[in-house]
Design a protein around this motif. Structure first.
Motif, PDB file in Angstrom:
ATOM      1  N   HIS A  97      18.597  28.207   8.437  1.00 50.87           N
ATOM      2  CA  HIS A  97      19.434  29.169   7.725  1.00 50.87           C
ATOM      3  C   HIS A  97      20.878  29.071   8.210  1.00 50.87           C
ATOM      4  CE1 HIS A  97      20.465  32.765   5.490  1.00 50.87           C
ATOM      5  NE2 HIS A  97      21.014  33.271   6.588  1.00 50.87           N
ATOM      6  N   GLY A  98      21.794  28.844   7.274  1.00 47.85           N
ATOM      7  CA  GLY A  98      23.208  28.763   7.608  1.00 47.85           C
ATOM      8  C   GLY A  98      23.832  27.478   7.091  1.00 47.85           C
ATOM      9  N   LYS A  99      25.153  27.478   6.977  1.00 44.63           N
ATOM     10  CA  LYS A  99      25.879  26.313   6.487  1.00 44.63           C
ATOM     11  C   LYS A  99      25.829  25.180   7.516  1.00 44.63           C
ATOM     12  CE  LYS A  99      29.854  26.890   4.531  1.00 44.63           C
ATOM     13  NZ  LYS A  99      31.271  27.301   4.320  1.00 44.63           N
ATOM     14  N   LYS A 100      25.730  23.942   6.995  1.00 42.57           N
ATOM     15  CA  LYS A 100      25.586  22.776   7.862  1.00 42.57           C
ATOM     16  C   LYS A 100      26.677  21.754   7.579  1.00 42.57           C
ATOM     17  CE  LYS A 100      20.643  23.526   7.472  1.00 42.57           C
ATOM     18  NZ  LYS A 100      20.864  24.565   6.431  1.00 42.57           N
ATOM     19  N   LEU A 101      27.061  21.052   8.641  1.00 42.62           N
ATOM     20  CA  LEU A 101      28.104  20.035   8.553  1.00 42.62           C
ATOM     21  C   LEU A 101      27.624  18.794   9.291  1.00 42.62           C
ATOM     22  CD1 LEU A 101      31.093  19.687   7.520  1.00 42.62           C
ATOM     23  CD2 LEU A 101      31.792  20.236   9.862  1.00 42.62           C
TER      24      LEU A 101
END
Length: 258
Positions: A97-101
């Motif tokens: 869960h959460g934005k990934k880079l």
């Protein structure tokens, strides 16, 4: 004292080409990687158009001396997937869960491997991550395979014993690392001693930051390296780095000097 290095996000095509030339110099000429774009004396692939290219330039000469590229999960559909998916089955990493880079193709010119350039790049990358709200940063950290894989195996086994490897995410290499004939480094040695001395700078930086290695390494035959998939959870960044990184995040997004 004037800053020696300047971090920027590339916004012009010719700057991206300069990054690709630097990558060619490091990966092909220095490391002997087999690149499809070698005839053009650049390192280019199908992911480049969908990535942001982060650069560090020498303020004295104006030359780009370090670079990396990042691919956000928002841009993955257009890119056809993360680059790391070509080397690893990502398992449950994609569903965190959460934005990934994703970060990759990190390189530094041999004349600027004194710490300043990579520090500038690292602070700029952290600022990019934090200012845009990414919860996770991940990518491949490479270990040279010219010794037949002894160093890579020693590093992985040591990290595994010290609890630095996350096996719960179900990440698996598509091309597992072949076992060397005989170990040359005692895997029981503490990472703070001789094993830490043989850590490649990028992998050392990740581990110092608080990263964990996700599963076993992959053998990248094209680059003749062992790639370890490393994952940084923003919530677990080592406290001593938080203040510096938040300082970077509060500077203008396109520039950072060190």
């Amino acid at each position: 004292m004037a800053s020696r290095y300047k971090f920027e996000i590339a916004t012009q095509a010719f700057v991206i080409t300069e990054c690709q030339r630097l990558r060619y110099q490091v990966f092909a000429l220095e490391m002997g990687a087999s690149l499809e774009s070698a005839a053009e004396q650049i390192d280019s692939d199908s992911y480049d158009p969908f990535c942001r290219h982060l650069t560090v330039s020498d303020t004295v000469t104006g030359d780009i001396v370090a670079c990396t590229r990042v691919l956000s999960d928002e841009d993955v559909p257009q890119a056809g997937g993360f680059y790391t998916q070509s080397e690893f089955k990502l398992g449950r990493l994609r569903s965190l869960h959460g934005k990934k880079l994703e970060v990759g193709r990190t390189c530094v010119h041999p004349d600027h491997r004194n710490g300043g350039a990579i520090t500038c790049l690292w602070l700029g990358l952290a600022g990019f991550m934090l200012s845009r709200g990414y919860e996770y940063l991940f990518g491949c950290a490479s270990v040279d395979m010219s010794d037949g894989g002894h160093q890579a195996h020693a590093i992985y086994q040591n990290a595994l014993e010290r609890g630095l490897v996350n096996l719960d995410l179900g990440v698996h290499p598509r091309s597992p690392l072949p076992k060397p004939d005989q170990p040359t480094v005692d895997a029981s040695i503490e990472l703070s001693d001789s094993v830490r001395e043989i850590l490649p700078p990028l992998l050392k930086a990740y581990l110092n930051l608080g990263a964990e290695i996700c599963g076993k390494p992959c053998w990248d035959k094209k680059f003749n390296v062992a790639d370890m998939l490393v994952l940084v959870n923003r919530a677990n960044i080592a406290p001593r780095y938080v203040r510096r990184f938040f300082k970077a995040a509060q500077t203008p997004e396109t520039t950072y000097r060190v």
